[in-house]
Structures are given as structure tokens and as C-alpha cells.
Design a protein around this motif. Sequence first.
Motif, PDB file in Angstrom:
ATOM      1  N   TRP A 105       0.856  -1.186   0.000  1.00 49.18           N
ATOM      2  CA  TRP A 105       0.000   0.000   0.000  1.00 49.18           C
ATOM      3  C   TRP A 105       0.891   1.235   0.000  1.00 49.18           C
ATOM      4  CZ3 TRP A 105       0.806  -3.265   4.100  1.00 49.18           C
ATOM      5  CH2 TRP A 105       1.277  -2.716   5.292  1.00 49.18           C
ATOM      6  N   LEU A 107       1.303   5.158   1.524  1.00 49.24           N
ATOM      7  CA  LEU A 107       0.822   6.117   2.521  1.00 49.24           C
ATOM      8  C   LEU A 107       0.458   7.437   1.836  1.00 49.24           C
ATOM      9  CD1 LEU A 107       3.347   5.605   5.493  1.00 49.24           C
ATOM     10  CD2 LEU A 107       1.259   4.358   4.967  1.00 49.24           C
ATOM     11  N   LEU A 111       4.862   7.289   0.461  1.00 50.69           N
ATOM     12  CA  LEU A 111       5.774   6.180   0.800  1.00 50.69           C
ATOM     13  C   LEU A 111       5.119   4.845   0.431  1.00 50.69           C
ATOM     14  CD1 LEU A 111       8.551   5.595   2.228  1.00 50.69           C
ATOM     15  CD2 LEU A 111       7.230   5.164   4.306  1.00 50.69           C
ATOM     16  N   VAL A 113       4.801   0.933   0.723  1.00 52.29           N
ATOM     17  CA  VAL A 113       5.071  -0.108   1.719  1.00 52.29           C
ATOM     18  C   VAL A 113       4.794  -1.459   1.083  1.00 52.29           C
ATOM     19  CG1 VAL A 113       4.506  -0.995   4.018  1.00 52.29           C
ATOM     20  CG2 VAL A 113       4.280   1.457   3.541  1.00 52.29           C
ATOM     21  N   PHE A 411       9.345  -5.733   5.771  1.00 47.63           N
ATOM     22  CA  PHE A 411       8.628  -4.578   5.239  1.00 47.63           C
ATOM     23  C   PHE A 411       9.636  -3.743   4.456  1.00 47.63           C
ATOM     24  CE2 PHE A 411       5.870  -5.762   8.730  1.00 47.63           C
ATOM     25  CZ  PHE A 411       4.602  -5.537   8.218  1.00 47.63           C
ATOM     26  N   MET A 413      10.192  -0.283   2.400  1.00 45.94           N
ATOM     27  CA  MET A 413       9.585   1.035   2.186  1.00 45.94           C
ATOM     28  C   MET A 413      10.418   1.808   1.180  1.00 45.94           C
ATOM     29  SD  MET A 413       7.894   0.298   5.010  1.00 45.94           S
ATOM     30  CE  MET A 413       8.119  -0.247   6.692  1.00 45.94           C
ATOM     31  N   GLY A 417      12.334  10.764   0.129  1.00 43.75           N
ATOM     32  CA  GLY A 417      12.720  11.745   1.129  1.00 43.75           C
ATOM     33  C   GLY A 417      11.710  11.903   2.261  1.00 43.75           C
ATOM     34  N   GLN A 418      10.745  10.983   2.373  1.00 43.00           N
ATOM     35  CA  GLN A 418       9.705  11.118   3.404  1.00 43.00           C
ATOM     36  C   GLN A 418      10.282  11.134   4.823  1.00 43.00           C
ATOM     37  OE1 GLN A 418       9.314   9.374   0.673  1.00 43.00           O
ATOM     38  NE2 GLN A 418       7.242   9.662  -0.104  1.00 43.00           N
ATOM     39  N   ILE A 419       9.797  12.109   5.614  1.00 45.40           N
ATOM     40  CA  ILE A 419      10.122  12.130   7.038  1.00 45.40           C
ATOM     41  C   ILE A 419       8.820  12.217   7.811  1.00 45.40           C
ATOM     42  CG2 ILE A 419      12.386  13.184   6.723  1.00 45.40           C
ATOM     43  CD1 ILE A 419      11.070  15.877   7.509  1.00 45.40           C
ATOM     44  N   ARG A 420       8.909  11.998   9.129  1.00 43.70           N
ATOM     45  CA  ARG A 420       7.697  11.950   9.925  1.00 43.70           C
ATOM     46  C   ARG A 420       7.562  13.202  10.773  1.00 43.70           C
ATOM     47  NH1 ARG A 420       6.246   7.144  14.081  1.00 43.70           N
ATOM     48  NH2 ARG A 420       4.211   7.968  14.618  1.00 43.70           N
TER      49      ARG A 420
ATOM     50  N   SER B 373      12.651   7.984   6.268  1.00 44.22           N
ATOM     51  CA  SER B 373      13.089   7.953   7.665  1.00 44.22           C
ATOM     52  C   SER B 373      12.680   6.651   8.356  1.00 44.22           C
ATOM     53  CB  SER B 373      12.461   9.145   8.396  1.00 44.22           C
ATOM     54  OG  SER B 373      12.625   9.028   9.793  1.00 44.22           O
ATOM     55  N   ARG B 375      11.664   6.368  11.153  1.00 46.18           N
ATOM     56  CA  ARG B 375      10.580   6.674  12.095  1.00 46.18           C
ATOM     57  C   ARG B 375       9.228   6.099  11.683  1.00 46.18           C
ATOM     58  NH1 ARG B 375       9.100   7.728  15.830  1.00 46.18           N
ATOM     59  NH2 ARG B 375       8.171   9.805  15.853  1.00 46.18           N
ATOM     60  N   PHE B 376       9.122   5.605  10.433  1.00 39.81           N
ATOM     61  CA  PHE B 376       7.833   5.060   9.997  1.00 39.81           C
ATOM     62  C   PHE B 376       7.556   3.637  10.502  1.00 39.81           C
ATOM     63  CE2 PHE B 376       8.484   8.457   6.889  1.00 39.81           C
ATOM     64  CZ  PHE B 376       7.245   9.085   6.946  1.00 39.81           C
ATOM     65  N   THR B 377       8.547   3.000  11.138  1.00 38.65           N
ATOM     66  CA  THR B 377       8.295   1.655  11.685  1.00 38.65           C
ATOM     67  C   THR B 377       7.426   1.787  12.929  1.00 38.65           C
ATOM     68  OG1 THR B 377      10.446   0.939  10.865  1.00 38.65           O
ATOM     69  CG2 THR B 377       9.357  -0.505  12.444  1.00 38.65           C
ATOM     70  N   ASP B 378       6.143   1.815  12.716  1.00 39.03           N
ATOM     71  CA  ASP B 378       5.184   2.116  13.772  1.00 39.03           C
ATOM     72  C   ASP B 378       3.795   1.756  13.242  1.00 39.03           C
ATOM     73  OD1 ASP B 378       4.511   4.090  16.255  1.00 39.03           O
ATOM     74  OD2 ASP B 378       3.096   4.411  14.620  1.00 39.03           O
ATOM     75  N   ALA B 381       1.781   4.838  12.155  1.00 37.42           N
ATOM     76  CA  ALA B 381       2.273   5.512  10.951  1.00 37.42           C
ATOM     77  C   ALA B 381       2.002   4.690   9.689  1.00 37.42           C
ATOM     78  CB  ALA B 381       3.764   5.784  11.090  1.00 37.42           C
ATOM     79  N   LEU B 382       2.028   3.369   9.807  1.00 39.28           N
ATOM     80  CA  LEU B 382       1.830   2.511   8.636  1.00 39.28           C
ATOM     81  C   LEU B 382       0.356   2.205   8.367  1.00 39.28           C
ATOM     82  CD1 LEU B 382       4.779  -0.027   8.940  1.00 39.28           C
ATOM     83  CD2 LEU B 382       4.581   1.945   7.416  1.00 39.28           C
ATOM     84  N   GLY B 383      -0.513   2.720   9.230  1.00 38.30           N
ATOM     85  CA  GLY B 383      -1.940   2.539   8.987  1.00 38.30           C
ATOM     86  C   GLY B 383      -2.521   1.257   9.559  1.00 38.30           C
ATOM     87  N   PHE B 384      -1.827   0.647  10.550  1.00 36.28           N
ATOM     88  CA  PHE B 384      -2.367  -0.576  11.167  1.00 36.28           C
ATOM     89  C   PHE B 384      -3.502  -0.246  12.137  1.00 36.28           C
ATOM     90  CE2 PHE B 384       1.477  -3.662  10.885  1.00 36.28           C
ATOM     91  CZ  PHE B 384       1.646  -3.316   9.567  1.00 36.28           C
ATOM     92  N   PRO B 400       6.020  -3.971  13.046  1.00 40.88           N
ATOM     93  CA  PRO B 400       4.891  -3.502  13.842  1.00 40.88           C
ATOM     94  C   PRO B 400       3.800  -4.564  13.887  1.00 40.88           C
ATOM     95  CG  PRO B 400       5.567  -1.846  12.246  1.00 40.88           C
ATOM     96  CD  PRO B 400       6.297  -3.093  11.889  1.00 40.88           C
TER      97      PRO B 400
END
Lengths: 420, 420
Positions: A105, A107, A111, A113, A411, A413, A417-420, B373, B375-378, B381-384, B400
Motif C-alpha cells: 500500500w 501512505l 511512501l 510499503v 517490510f 519502504m 525523502g519522506q520524514i515523519r 526515515s 521513524r515510519f516503523t510504527d 504511521a503505517l496505517g495498522f 509492527p
Amino acid sequence: MNVTKVQTNVEAQAIAAKKAAKKVSLLSNEEKNEALHILADTLEKNIQVILNANEKDLQAGREKGYEEAYLDRLALSKERITDFAEGLRQVAELEDPTGKILSNWTLDNGLLVEKVSVPLGVIGMIYEARPNVTVDATGLALKSGNAIILKGGSSALSSNKAIVEVMHEALIETKIPQEAVQFIATTDRVATQQLFTMKEHIDVLIPRGGGSLINAVVNNATVPVLETGVGNCHLYIDVEADVEKALNILVNAKTDRPAVCNALETAIIHKEWLDKNSVALNATFKKHNITVHGDETALRYFPNAVLATEEDWANEYLSLDIAVKTVANIEEAIDHIETYGTKHSEAIITENKDTAKVFMSLVDASALYHNASTRFTDGGALGFGAEIGISTQKLHARGPMGLPALTTVKFLMSGNGQIR
Amino acid sequence: MNVTKVQTNVEAQAIAAKKAAKKVSLLSNEEKNEALHILADTLEKNIQVILNANEKDLQAGREKGYEEAYLDRLALSKERITDFAEGLRQVAELEDPTGKILSNWTLDNGLLVEKVSVPLGVIGMIYEARPNVTVDATGLALKSGNAIILKGGSSALSSNKAIVEVMHEALIETKIPQEAVQFIATTDRVATQQLFTMKEHIDVLIPRGGGSLINAVVNNATVPVLETGVGNCHLYIDVEADVEKALNILVNAKTDRPAVCNALETAIIHKEWLDKNSVALNATFKKHNITVHGDETALRYFPNAVLATEEDWANEYLSLDIAVKTVANIEEAIDHIETYGTKHSEAIITENKDTAKVFMSLVDASALYHNASTRFTDGGALGFGAEIGISTQKLHARGPMGLPALTTVKFLMSGNGQIR
């Protein structure tokens, strides 16, 4: 045969396996299948070498006074080795379980996934006498992109060693490094214990054998374990059970192969049904040489039965013995299964679909049967094509385990350049 | 509040949980969702009760001289408790992970085989200070049809106890028995150790907290463990990395929330790239108060850096410190990750897709990032929708873990007398 890598340094072997696993994981399905065919051909060319080694194990076994059934499991023949080779060719036919995008999917931020199946890495197989596991487990591990460490039972040491030497010779002609198949060529228990805790090098341990082997691994390993198969299986014959189905299924589940884990061990019979059908049941038991260990109510119907003890309810017979428990209702049947079952395979015979549904919902086991034999809990019988064992645990894989049980996921990804 | 079931007899609690789990497993999605809403409402009505209990924990923590960051994680507020309640309502919105037919087929003999998702049973949650886990884990366990045993850290004992008492009060009005939520209300370590080996009553243990807690569970439990989250995460800046993407992602992954497991700990930088971009990189480190621990090559570029030790490569900082390793090629980068990584989240910055592909194939971790980043391992954030933790193991669930990680499967076979 000077090319084999039989070593006694277990840690060095595990490290080598880990390194080789990476190489195997990068091979294409075609490269792996080609290797499996070469393994099969080479085994067939070396039947006599393997039989000679097997004869040594059998000789030693006879001297130690092993039982005939045990020697039977240990014994190889031209036909059995040909079957091993055929098994490898069948595994080659199966779909590659790795590299599959299981879901993907994007985001809102763009991004991508992807959840992808990948090999586990290094599989540690700890097993007892049967030398077929040496070939079967190697084929399944390699097909799924893994390396394998084989630790077989000491009574099959010569046979297993010869099989691995032949497989190592075959691997020279393939893209799979010899180091991807490691054989622990010692009967020293310390070697097995070393495998238990090598978390950095071994990704999973699979014990196959009796309860004490499995418990030793489960209780002592810090490496994750795929627990396989003690099956104390029950058949509940409900008050609304069809007599013909009940008798046929009971005989099949009990007598087809009494020594396997999906064989029946205890019949739980509704008292009203028993009262109507005890004559037919008695005749069936007699005809098939089944010895009954019954509770007190059952003893009134089966003159040749002996009184069942706690042991009878709790353990697998793996023989033509059966425990018979009588109950007044399905709740008592479920309670008994909960107390003594091993969460393997449990069956109900009834013509009442609602009763069957209650059984299927409330009994906690890997496989539940309505009007069918427990003998179908088997990767081959269910059409999995191959089986690494039957999981009696709940995590990762439950019931018969085919190739997907030897994979995990990553997983992946991909961004810009995506950041959170 | 006299209705709570706070007991110290851990085994009795586990047995009660097992019994309650069966009842929860039979509830409909609507019944479970209604219960989650009642839990949420009751928590909101009892905010002051919970805050009073939390104040006791904070007071004790201050007296013991705990660090400010630690007290921060322990501290509750009206807003935080409202967030807990909102979290429960969000879990109610999610799809029921149980009762799904994952696959089904019919054998040639007519036997119907269905693979169905079912609850795991009893989940043992062992965690440290954060009282939010008490609510979050309970919500996820109940939604997925399980019972839960909660063993929180001793420093949050009053807070957790108050939260559980409020939840128990709420459960009276629902179809979920109070016994489905068990709280181990003691700081005695023996209680935790008891949980480790209760295989008959507990189906899985989930440790959440620091490395020593997780290792204690993994090394001592015979109950299967879902290992969660130590994240020693790396960012590899390739020779073909885009400068802006590299700097943005580095800053985000390092500074957004340094104390979480998906935060960046080590930057691995290609020497040629560093040579061209060290000025910009230095300015970035300075601007964001990042302290560099570099290898000898890195020290030449970063005048304020200190020399990195083995410790720096091996451990999480969870602070505004970063380790910087310089490499001549991607192989060295992958080797470093293999030696020191924890298989959590690893990223590469490169404009070369082939290089990215090599990284994604060869690095063994739950989540791999190309130009994004860590930081998306969550789960969020991943839509779970929800997350019970981030698995760093390979079996059962990796990365996750959402609601499906709290389920297992059953094979249900329906026949009309099939035998083998």
C-alpha cells in the motif's frame, strides 16, 4: 568423499551456515530447483553407499537390543532411498514461498510499503532415528531459501552421515554452497545444547521426535522453537452420531497407522449412544484387535476392557490400545479434551450441525473434525505438497507446516525523502 | 471499588484468565466493541481517581530520585487519560481479526477444509513504567477475543492498579467477564517468574520495555514469547545519496523522538560523499545539538566529535548522540549493520536504484527504507490502526504488530464420514 564438511565445532558450523544462508536466499527458484534435482539424482546413484552405512546402524541397534518397530524406522532400502529422491523432485515442483509480495500500500505522503516473504535464515533441525528427515528437511529448507543444521539421533549416525556426504558431493555441481547443509556429526549431547542458545546464528529450532526430545528443546532453548507433534487425539461420539460413520472413523483413526501423531488415542462416548450401540462397538474392537481401557461405566459394556488410569487419559498409546471415556453431554467431552488433549487433532461424530459447531468453536486445537478421521492432519493429505512437521503451538504456524512456515517477512519502504 | 479481583495468587489468576478467555472468544464483534466503549467512558469518568493514584507513584519516584525523563513517562494527566479512552474507541472501529476464513478448499474425497483465524487465548503482558500499556494492551487483547494478564513495572503500581480497578468496574456492564483482565498487583519478582513457565494457562508472553527486561523474558520463559523492540537503527548514506534527502532524513530519524526504538543511532557514511558534504553535515549536527561519536576518519571531518568505542556501535543512545562510521562501499556498510544491528529498522539514502535493491535484499531486518526515515516503523504511521509492539523476531509476526498478531488459526474439517 573428502569434500564433506563434517566438523565437530558446532559454533563454526553455525557461523558458516549463516553465511551460506545469505547466498541461498539470493538464488532464483530455477537455481534452487535444479539443485534439488541434482541432489535427488546423486542420492539415487549412491544407494549402495547409503545402505552400507545404514547396515552399520542396524547392526549396532540389534546389538543394543532395540525393538523391532524402532529398527524398522531406522532401516533403509533401495525403495525408501528412491522415495527420498522422488520427494526432493516433488518439492522442486512446489511454488517458491519466498519473494512474494503479501500486501502493499502507499501512505498519503507517497511512501510505498511492501510486505514481502523472505527465508527465515538458518533452521536447526533436531530429530530422532528416522533418516528420511535428513533428506526431507534439507529439501524443504533449501527450496525456501534457507540453510539447515541437522542434528539427528545417535542411532542413525552412520546413515545420516552417509546421506549428508552424498548431498555435499551433489551440491558441488549446484549454486548452493555446501556450507548451507551442516551436519552435527557427534553423539555428544553438549553439541545439541550448544544449538539451543545460538540466537545470533540460528533463526529457529525444529524438534521432531518423542515428547522428551521436544520438551528438552522447548524448556532449554533461547532460540525460537517451532514445537511439533505430540498428538493425544480424541474422538467424541455424540448422542446423535451416525453408527456407521462413527465405527468407520474410529477404526480408521485408531488402526490405520497407530504409531503416528494423528492417530486416535481416546474415544469419548455419549452414554445414551453407547447403550444403544455397544454390541456393534464391541464386535468392532474385537475384529480389529483393539484393547479397551475404559472408565467404570465403559467397563460394564466391554467385558474384555481394563480400568483406565490417569496415565491412559494423559498419554499417547501409539499402539492398538484405546481409552474409552463415557460422558452425559458434550460439555463433559470438551472438559475432558481440555484436560488431557495436546491441541493436535480432535473429532466429533454427530448428525447435529449445531452440536458440531459448538465443538468446533470451543475446542482449542490445531485441527478439528466433524464426521471425518483425525488422520487427515498431515501436510500431504491436505494438499500442502510437503510438510516440515505438525505444529502444536499457536504462534507462527499451527497444524501441518508446509513451505510458508519456513519463511518470515520484511517490510520494504520506498520513498523520495519522506520524514515523519 | 470492592468488586476488583486483585489477587496475589498468580496461578489462580492465570487459570481464571484461561476460563474467561473462552467466554471472550465467543463474543461478537459488536459485543466486544460495546465493551470497549464502556471501558473508555468509565475511564473518562474516573480521571481524578487515576490521577490521585498516579500522584502517589510520582511522589515515590521523586523520593527515589528517578530521572526527569523517567517521571515524564510515568506521569498522567487529564489529556493523557482522555487519549487512552480515545484509543480504545479507535480500536473498536478496527476490523475484527478473528473468525476470518483465511483460506478454504475441498479435498477430492469431499472433505471441506477451512483455515480460520481465532484468538490466541491468554496474553501475558510484562512491561515497564508507562501506564498507557495497561489500557492499550487490554483494548487490543479484548478486541481480538483474548484474555490478558498485566504485569506492569513496580514504579507504576498505584497508577496501574487504579486503572485496572476502573476497568473492572466498567466490565460489569459488559459481556466480558472481569476475569478476562488480570492484574498482578505485587512487586514481587517471583510473580513475574511464575508467569514465565505457565504453559498450560498462558499462550504468549509479550515483554515491552528495556533490553534487560526483554532478555530476562526471552532467556527464562518456556511460554512462547513475542519479542519486541530494541532498535539500534542505522542510516547508510551512499556515495550517490541526494544531499537534501540525506540531511532531512538524518535529522528527522535522529531528533524527532530520540527515545523511541525506531530512532536513528548510527549514520554509516560513504567516504567520498562525506568528503564532499562534510561542511553541510557539520552545520546540521551543530544546529540540532547532535553529539557525534565518530570513527577515526570521521573525526577528521567533525572537530567536536569524540572517538566512538565498541559501546557506541553496539547500543542505543536514545538521546541526541549519534555514532558515525565511515565506509568505502556498501558491503562495509552491510557488514557493520549485520554485526551491530538489532534487525529492527535500517535505511539507505541513494539515487541509485540498483544499490538500493542490494541493500533491501541483503540486510536482514523487519523494516528496510530507501530514501525515507526509520521513524515510519510504527503501527500507527503505517496505517495498522493500533500496535501491540514492534516484533524484532522472525517467527509469527515481524515488525509492527497490529491485531492479527494476537490471533492464531484453526483448521476446521467438515465431512460425511471420510477416512484415510
